[in-house]
Motif scaffolding. Structure first.
Motif, PDB file in Angstrom:
ATOM      1  N   GLU A   6       0.845  -1.200   0.192  1.00 15.27           N
ATOM      2  CA  GLU A   6      -0.090  -0.099   0.154  1.00 15.27           C
ATOM      3  C   GLU A   6       0.830   1.480   0.009  1.00 15.27           C
ATOM      4  O   GLU A   6       0.357   2.309  -0.244  1.00 15.27           O
ATOM      5  CB  GLU A   6      -0.817   0.166   1.182  1.00 15.27           C
ATOM      6  N   ASP A   7       2.245   1.030   0.422  1.00 12.25           N
ATOM      7  CA  ASP A   7       3.232   2.288   0.343  1.00 12.25           C
ATOM      8  C   ASP A   7       3.598   2.751  -1.056  1.00 12.25           C
ATOM      9  O   ASP A   7       4.334   3.625  -1.073  1.00 12.25           O
ATOM     10  CB  ASP A   7       4.063   2.152   1.421  1.00 12.25           C
ATOM     11  N   PHE A   8       3.411   1.929  -2.039  1.00 11.71           N
ATOM     12  CA  PHE A   8       3.749   2.469  -3.326  1.00 11.71           C
ATOM     13  C   PHE A   8       2.790   2.816  -4.412  1.00 11.71           C
ATOM     14  O   PHE A   8       1.658   2.424  -3.984  1.00 11.71           O
ATOM     15  CB  PHE A   8       4.348   0.905  -4.088  1.00 11.71           C
ATOM     16  N   GLN A   9       3.376   3.777  -4.959  1.00 12.33           N
ATOM     17  CA  GLN A   9       2.240   4.419  -6.052  1.00 12.33           C
ATOM     18  C   GLN A   9       2.842   4.463  -7.502  1.00 12.33           C
ATOM     19  O   GLN A   9       4.245   4.599  -7.596  1.00 12.33           O
ATOM     20  CB  GLN A   9       1.968   5.808  -5.557  1.00 12.33           C
ATOM     21  N   VAL A  10       1.986   4.320  -8.368  1.00 17.00           N
ATOM     22  CA  VAL A  10       2.683   4.255  -9.799  1.00 17.00           C
ATOM     23  C   VAL A  10       3.271   5.923  -9.815  1.00 17.00           C
ATOM     24  O   VAL A  10       2.598   6.792  -9.481  1.00 17.00           O
ATOM     25  CB  VAL A  10       1.354   4.524 -10.704  1.00 17.00           C
ATOM     26  N   GLY A  11       4.583   5.787 -10.459  1.00 18.35           N
ATOM     27  CA  GLY A  11       5.187   7.087 -10.570  1.00 18.35           C
ATOM     28  C   GLY A  11       6.510   7.285  -9.557  1.00 18.35           C
ATOM     29  O   GLY A  11       7.417   8.054  -9.665  1.00 18.35           O
ATOM     30  N   ASP A  12       6.328   6.294  -8.312  1.00 15.60           N
ATOM     31  CA  ASP A  12       7.422   6.439  -7.603  1.00 15.60           C
ATOM     32  C   ASP A  12       8.632   6.112  -8.119  1.00 15.60           C
ATOM     33  O   ASP A  12       8.662   4.972  -8.814  1.00 15.60           O
ATOM     34  CB  ASP A  12       7.257   5.241  -6.528  1.00 15.60           C
ATOM     35  N   VAL A  13       9.682   6.869  -7.770  1.00 14.51           N
ATOM     36  CA  VAL A  13      11.167   6.556  -8.534  1.00 14.51           C
ATOM     37  C   VAL A  13      12.014   6.169  -7.220  1.00 14.51           C
ATOM     38  O   VAL A  13      12.074   7.159  -6.316  1.00 14.51           O
ATOM     39  CB  VAL A  13      11.564   7.973  -9.394  1.00 14.51           C
ATOM     40  N   VAL A  64      15.706  -0.888  -2.503  1.00 17.78           N
ATOM     41  CA  VAL A  64      14.513  -1.268  -2.427  1.00 17.78           C
ATOM     42  C   VAL A  64      13.875  -2.272  -1.553  1.00 17.78           C
ATOM     43  O   VAL A  64      13.210  -2.286  -0.605  1.00 17.78           O
ATOM     44  CB  VAL A  64      13.673  -1.059  -3.645  1.00 17.78           C
ATOM     45  N   LEU A  65      14.533  -3.621  -1.825  1.00 14.77           N
ATOM     46  CA  LEU A  65      13.789  -4.702  -1.536  1.00 14.77           C
ATOM     47  C   LEU A  65      14.239  -4.958   0.120  1.00 14.77           C
ATOM     48  O   LEU A  65      13.277  -5.602   0.734  1.00 14.77           O
ATOM     49  CB  LEU A  65      14.442  -6.032  -2.208  1.00 14.77           C
ATOM     50  N   LEU A  66      15.370  -4.509   0.487  1.00 11.29           N
ATOM     51  CA  LEU A  66      15.712  -4.605   1.947  1.00 11.29           C
ATOM     52  C   LEU A  66      14.932  -4.091   2.831  1.00 11.29           C
ATOM     53  O   LEU A  66      14.962  -3.977   4.048  1.00 11.29           O
ATOM     54  CB  LEU A  66      17.266  -4.566   1.998  1.00 11.29           C
ATOM     55  N   HIS A  67      14.134  -2.747   2.618  1.00 13.71           N
ATOM     56  CA  HIS A  67      13.382  -1.809   2.997  1.00 13.71           C
ATOM     57  C   HIS A  67      11.859  -2.236   2.929  1.00 13.71           C
ATOM     58  O   HIS A  67      11.124  -1.068   3.093  1.00 13.71           O
ATOM     59  CB  HIS A  67      13.947  -0.476   2.872  1.00 13.71           C
ATOM     60  N   ALA A  68      11.490  -3.136   2.327  1.00 17.90           N
ATOM     61  CA  ALA A  68       9.997  -3.479   1.845  1.00 17.90           C
ATOM     62  C   ALA A  68       9.763  -4.851   2.358  1.00 17.90           C
ATOM     63  O   ALA A  68      10.677  -5.705   2.744  1.00 17.90           O
ATOM     64  CB  ALA A  68      10.044  -3.351   0.402  1.00 17.90           C
ATOM     65  N   GLU A  69       8.302  -5.198   2.330  1.00 24.97           N
ATOM     66  CA  GLU A  69       7.666  -6.412   2.768  1.00 24.97           C
ATOM     67  C   GLU A  69       7.776  -7.189   1.293  1.00 24.97           C
ATOM     68  O   GLU A  69       6.775  -7.859   0.925  1.00 24.97           O
ATOM     69  CB  GLU A  69       6.416  -6.091   3.298  1.00 24.97           C
ATOM     70  N   ALA A  70       9.165  -7.485   0.810  1.00 25.75           N
ATOM     71  CA  ALA A  70       9.186  -8.057  -0.403  1.00 25.75           C
ATOM     72  C   ALA A  70       9.093  -9.602  -0.242  1.00 25.75           C
ATOM     73  O   ALA A  70       9.440 -10.238   0.920  1.00 25.75           O
ATOM     74  CB  ALA A  70      10.635  -7.807  -1.097  1.00 25.75           C
ATOM     75  N   GLU A  71       8.545 -10.231  -1.017  1.00 29.04           N
ATOM     76  CA  GLU A  71       8.366 -11.623  -1.282  1.00 29.04           C
ATOM     77  C   GLU A  71       9.246 -12.194  -2.294  1.00 29.04           C
ATOM     78  O   GLU A  71      10.395 -12.173  -2.244  1.00 29.04           O
ATOM     79  CB  GLU A  71       6.953 -12.288  -1.497  1.00 29.04           C
ATOM     80  N   VAL A  72       8.646 -12.543  -3.507  1.00 29.88           N
ATOM     81  CA  VAL A  72       9.390 -13.082  -4.758  1.00 29.88           C
ATOM     82  C   VAL A  72       9.140 -12.427  -5.748  1.00 29.88           C
ATOM     83  O   VAL A  72       8.256 -11.531  -5.747  1.00 29.88           O
ATOM     84  CB  VAL A  72       9.148 -14.689  -4.878  1.00 29.88           C
ATOM     85  N   SER A  73       9.616 -12.580  -6.908  1.00 32.27           N
ATOM     86  CA  SER A  73       9.326 -11.901  -8.252  1.00 32.27           C
ATOM     87  C   SER A  73       8.709 -12.824  -9.256  1.00 32.27           C
ATOM     88  O   SER A  73       9.213 -14.127  -9.476  1.00 32.27           O
ATOM     89  CB  SER A  73      10.597 -11.379  -8.710  1.00 32.27           C
TER      90      SER A  73
END
Length: 143
Positions: A6-13, A64-73
């Motif tokens: 929910e913290d990501f938005q289209v256009g985030d760079v 990015v990934l180490l600061h996010a609730e990342a799962e897999v690609s």
């Protein structure tokens, strides 16, 4: 607190930082993973595209990934190597969110579509990738 879907938005760079490419790294990677003459020949040495992509992934993981609730690609849609990368080149990484979607198989996650780029010192793209990342939703229970 890690970033949830929910913290990501289209256009985030995400500016991922820079990496200087060395002769030793190019040859070392080529010897291990891509032993083609162009990646081993000192006369006209260029980095393997797979090496460039791995370097981008390292910066993306750290930025990015180490600061996010990342799962897999769930995959890559497009990967282009646009210019040769040579010893001494400094590449700067950037990732842009270009799409967001619910995961059909994982209701606890959403899918980010992103465009990644590596730019040379003249701001010209040397690599471009469109890829996807599965991110957990805030407060969601596991699968």
């Amino acid at each position: 607190m890690p970033r949830a879907f929910e913290d990501f938005q289209v256009g985030d760079v995400f500016e991922l930082g820079s990496q200087k490419i060395t002769h030793e790294e190019i040859v070392g990677f080529a010897r291990m993973y891509d032993p083609q003459p162009r990646h081993l020949d000192d006369e006209d040495l260029i980095a393997s595209g797979w090496h460039v992509t791995a370097l981008f992934m390292r910066l993306y993981a750290e930025g990015v990934l180490l600061h996010a609730e990342a799962e897999v690609s769930p995959g890559v849609e497009e990967l282009r190597w646009l210019r040769p990368v040579r010893p001494g080149d400094v590449l700067t990484g950037r990732a842009t969110v270009v799409g967001l979607a619910a995961s059909l198989s994982r209701p606890d996650c959403g899918i980010l579509q992103q465009r990644g780029e590596f730019l040379d010192a003249q701001d010209r793209p040397v690599m471009r990738i469109t890829f996807y990342g599965l991110m957990r939703r805030r407060g969601a229970a596991g699968p």
